[in-house]
Design an enzyme around this catalytic site. Sequence first.
Site, PDB file in Angstrom:
ATOM      1  N   GLY A  49       0.818  -1.222   0.000  1.00 57.57           N
ATOM      2  CA  GLY A  49       0.000   0.000   0.000  1.00 57.57           C
ATOM      3  C   GLY A  49       0.845   1.262   0.000  1.00 57.57           C
ATOM      4  N   ASP A 104       1.290  -9.031   2.110  1.00 57.23           N
ATOM      5  CA  ASP A 104       0.099  -8.428   1.489  1.00 57.23           C
ATOM      6  C   ASP A 104      -0.597  -9.529   0.683  1.00 57.23           C
ATOM      7  OD1 ASP A 104      -0.313  -4.982   0.629  1.00 57.23           O
ATOM      8  OD2 ASP A 104      -1.796  -6.587   0.343  1.00 57.23           O
ATOM      9  N   TYR A 134     -15.199   4.565   7.684  1.00 61.87           N
ATOM     10  CA  TYR A 134     -13.752   4.625   7.937  1.00 61.87           C
ATOM     11  C   TYR A 134     -13.494   5.228   9.324  1.00 61.87           C
ATOM     12  CZ  TYR A 134      -8.829   5.935   7.034  1.00 61.87           C
ATOM     13  OH  TYR A 134      -7.461   6.093   7.079  1.00 61.87           O
ATOM     14  N   LYS A 172     -11.838   3.632  12.646  1.00 62.16           N
ATOM     15  CA  LYS A 172     -10.637   4.198  13.272  1.00 62.16           C
ATOM     16  C   LYS A 172     -10.860   4.441  14.765  1.00 62.16           C
ATOM     17  CE  LYS A 172      -7.792   3.988   9.900  1.00 62.16           C
ATOM     18  NZ  LYS A 172      -6.733   2.958   9.956  1.00 62.16           N
TER      19      LYS A 172
HETATM   20  C1  VAH Z   1      -7.927   8.801   3.429  1.00 64.91           C
HETATM   21  N1  VAH Z   1      -5.530   9.063   3.115  1.00 64.91           N
HETATM   22  O1  VAH Z   1      -8.060   9.794   2.711  1.00 64.91           O
HETATM   23  C2  VAH Z   1      -6.538   8.553   4.043  1.00 64.91           C
HETATM   24  C3  VAH Z   1      -6.399   9.269   5.356  1.00 64.91           C
HETATM   25  C4  VAH Z   1      -6.722  11.398   6.616  1.00 64.91           C
HETATM   26  C5  VAH Z   1      -6.989  10.653   5.358  1.00 64.91           C
HETATM   27  O2  VAH Z   1      -6.881   8.519   6.417  1.00 64.91           O
HETATM   28  O3  VAH Z   1      -8.816   8.031   3.662  1.00 64.91           O
END
Ligand code: VAH
Length: 310
Positions: free
Chosen positions: A11, A34, A138, A142
């Site tokens: 990645g 990976d 996301y 997190k």
């Molecule tokens: C995203 N590059 O855009 C990642 C990151 C703060 C952004 O977590 O999802």
Amino acid sequence: MKKILVTGAMGQIGSELVSTLREQYGTSNVIGSDLWQKDTEEGPFEIVDVTDEKAIYEAAKKHNVDTIMHLAALLSAKAEAAPRLAWDLNMGGLMNALEVARELDLQFFTPSSIGAFGPTTPKRSTPQDTVMRPTTMYGVNKVAGELLCDYYYYRYGVDTRGVRYPGLISYVTPPGGGTTDYAVEIYYEAVKNKQYTSYIAAGTYMDMMYMPDALNAIIKLMEANPERLVHRNAYNISAISAAPEDFANEIRKHIPEFELTYDVDPVRQQIAESWPDHIDSSAAEEEWGFVSEYDIDRMTADILAKLRME
Ligand code: VAH
């Protein structure tokens, strides 16, 4: 001597982290892993699907590692397009990696993100400890991931550590499926076409960081004295707060004819607007000496020079 298994090694972060760690600790002590590997792989590498705990365990055991750096994940825009897949990969993969770290008594790193914050989080000088009600899958992953890593520390004594990364800018492996990808694409397009159409609107500020600073932060945090760590999972770190026009202004110092236009993507714009404009990094500075070396001016000069050499 450190012996490290890196997941997500193909990645945006993983590919550069493996080579940086190999310079620091020796090629044979850093095992990439990976779903696939490049033909030109120079060091030890394992094909690992992180949704299969046994695959992680066997790779860690085979190479007798003492550390896992878990980077395999779906980024924000891709996660928003496939939320169930994102949950299974981002949370299932993290739980699997933490279980292996617990069973084999390994040190553990995984990144959180500014994506862990939401629209009710203070946008300027976002504190280390604050409201965290993200409105993206996301972000949910997190925040839950930070809590899960703290749980493994408090319940099982696993030495878990993490940072909340801003958007990361690199010229080696382009990102895939992030909201901040525009800040990488703009440099590639500036060199190739002297023009870029941004999917993020003018005036949309987000935290950003050049990849060398991001990689140095991992090494510094993982080597820090554990007795000084209060926040462990995960530290706010940032280097740059910028909007698309700021990148364009810096690029024009090197490519005067560069043109920036806009075609806003409502999905990624909404994600970006739910994140802070600039976060406060003081806890990381105080607890483990975080420092960034690249501002937008120095980063732009370096990345354009490197891309022009290709
Ligand atoms: C995203 N590059 O855009 C990642 C990151 C703060 C952004 O977590 O999802």
